[in-house]
Design an enzyme around this catalytic site. Structure first.
Site, PDB file in Angstrom:
ATOM      1  N   TYR A   5      -1.214  12.952   6.232  1.00 34.59           N
ATOM      2  CA  TYR A   5       0.075  12.925   6.925  1.00 34.59           C
ATOM      3  C   TYR A   5       0.860  11.704   6.462  1.00 34.59           C
ATOM      4  O   TYR A   5       0.295  10.764   5.892  1.00 34.59           O
ATOM      5  CB  TYR A   5      -0.112  12.896   8.440  1.00 34.59           C
ATOM      6  CG  TYR A   5      -0.638  11.582   8.977  1.00 34.59           C
ATOM      7  CD1 TYR A   5       0.230  10.567   9.389  1.00 34.59           C
ATOM      8  CD2 TYR A   5      -2.006  11.346   9.070  1.00 34.59           C
ATOM      9  CE1 TYR A   5      -0.254   9.367   9.877  1.00 34.59           C
ATOM     10  CE2 TYR A   5      -2.503  10.153   9.552  1.00 34.59           C
ATOM     11  CZ  TYR A   5      -1.618   9.162   9.961  1.00 34.59           C
ATOM     12  OH  TYR A   5      -2.095   7.967  10.430  1.00 34.59           O
ATOM     13  N   CYS A   6       2.176  11.719   6.712  1.00 31.48           N
ATOM     14  CA  CYS A   6       2.997  10.562   6.364  1.00 31.48           C
ATOM     15  C   CYS A   6       4.091  10.350   7.404  1.00 31.48           C
ATOM     16  O   CYS A   6       3.812  10.356   8.605  1.00 31.48           O
ATOM     17  CB  CYS A   6       3.536  10.651   4.946  1.00 31.48           C
ATOM     18  SG  CYS A   6       4.466  12.133   4.556  1.00 31.48           S
ATOM     19  N   ARG A   7       5.348  10.189   6.967  1.00 32.52           N
ATOM     20  CA  ARG A   7       6.405   9.746   7.869  1.00 32.52           C
ATOM     21  C   ARG A   7       7.034  10.861   8.686  1.00 32.52           C
ATOM     22  O   ARG A   7       7.669  10.589   9.704  1.00 32.52           O
ATOM     23  CB  ARG A   7       7.496   9.045   7.060  1.00 32.52           C
ATOM     24  CG  ARG A   7       7.048   7.732   6.465  1.00 32.52           C
ATOM     25  CD  ARG A   7       8.008   7.248   5.411  1.00 32.52           C
ATOM     26  NE  ARG A   7       7.713   5.888   4.973  1.00 32.52           N
ATOM     27  CZ  ARG A   7       8.160   5.366   3.843  1.00 32.52           C
ATOM     28  NH1 ARG A   7       8.894   6.110   3.033  1.00 32.52           N
ATOM     29  NH2 ARG A   7       7.856   4.130   3.524  1.00 32.52           N
TER      30      ARG A   7
END
Length: 224
Positions: free
Chosen positions: A181-183
């Site tokens: 996952y990221c932003r």
């Protein structure tokens, strides 16, 4: 009931308030600052650096956002730290992104490649991830910069930014189910990481949302 009667049932102040909210958000710099604040609490100097603005300009935009309730502040010694307001700010940002994606061809072109890549990858919903976490059968991979990871991350996540992924594959068990996952949902970092891991034979999938959406849902987070 006539259309006029229906419209008259809404006080003018209601629309004035909505217009004021829209006016506050009607500046690209403020939206950029909100995106950075959504990753975690930061000082004005760091927000200025991240957004490419002067400290004075950043402070001015943050004051507009604070008066509207989009951000809150607290003092840490001589520093003033900014965090998201208590309302559904992250959800509002997500709704704006969704509407822009639907309505504006320019933004569609910018994110087209990442959306197509994302759609080709097997995504993981929040509910599915919660089940995987309960069973202990998943490794969470946070591909954001280390600074953002330190401000807050999903429970038990491993932080490997994209530029370090090649050299740190040994940190990921070969038989693990990896969820990256990221932003946010349109952040390409997690999609790129999943594609790279899958190319090396690892079982990897991307989370359908990012850290701000996870946090806004009231789910548990950790901080370094």
């Amino acid at each position: 009931m006539s259309m006029n009667a229906s419209a008259d049932s809404y006080p003018a102040q209601h629309f004035d308030a909505l217009a004021e909210v829209a006016k506050t958000l009607g500046h690209a710099h403020r939206l950029v600052l909100l995106e950075h604040v959504a990753q975690g609490e930061r000082a004005v100097e760091r927000l200025a650096e991240l957004s490419g603005l002067s400290v004075a300009n950043t402070s001015q935009h943050l004051q507009h956002l604070r008066r509207a309730g989009f951000v809150q502040t607290r003092r840490d010694g001589k520093r003033v730290l900014y965090r998201l307001g208590t309302g559904p700010v992250a959800q509002l940002l997500a709704a704006l992104r969704g509407y822009a994606e639907h309505q504006r061809a320019e933004i569609k072109e910018i994110i087209a490649d990442s959306i197509h890549q994302r759609d080709r990858l097997d995504g993981v919903s929040v509910d599915e991830l919660l089940g995987l976490l309960d069973s202990g059968s998943v490794v969470l991979l946070d591909v954001r910069p280390a600074e953002e990871f330190a401000l807050g991350h999903l429970p038990g996540a491993v932080n490997i930014p994209p530029e370090q992924l090649e050299g740190r594959l040994a940190d990921l068990p070969a038989d693990a189910n990896i969820v990256a996952y990221c932003r946010g949902p349109y952040c390409v970092l997690s999609s790129d990481a999943v594609a790279a891991l899958q190319a090396r034979g690892l079982r990897a999938r991307r989370l359908d949302v990012g850290f701000p959406e996870w946090k806004a849902a009231g789910l548990r987070v950790e901080a370094a």
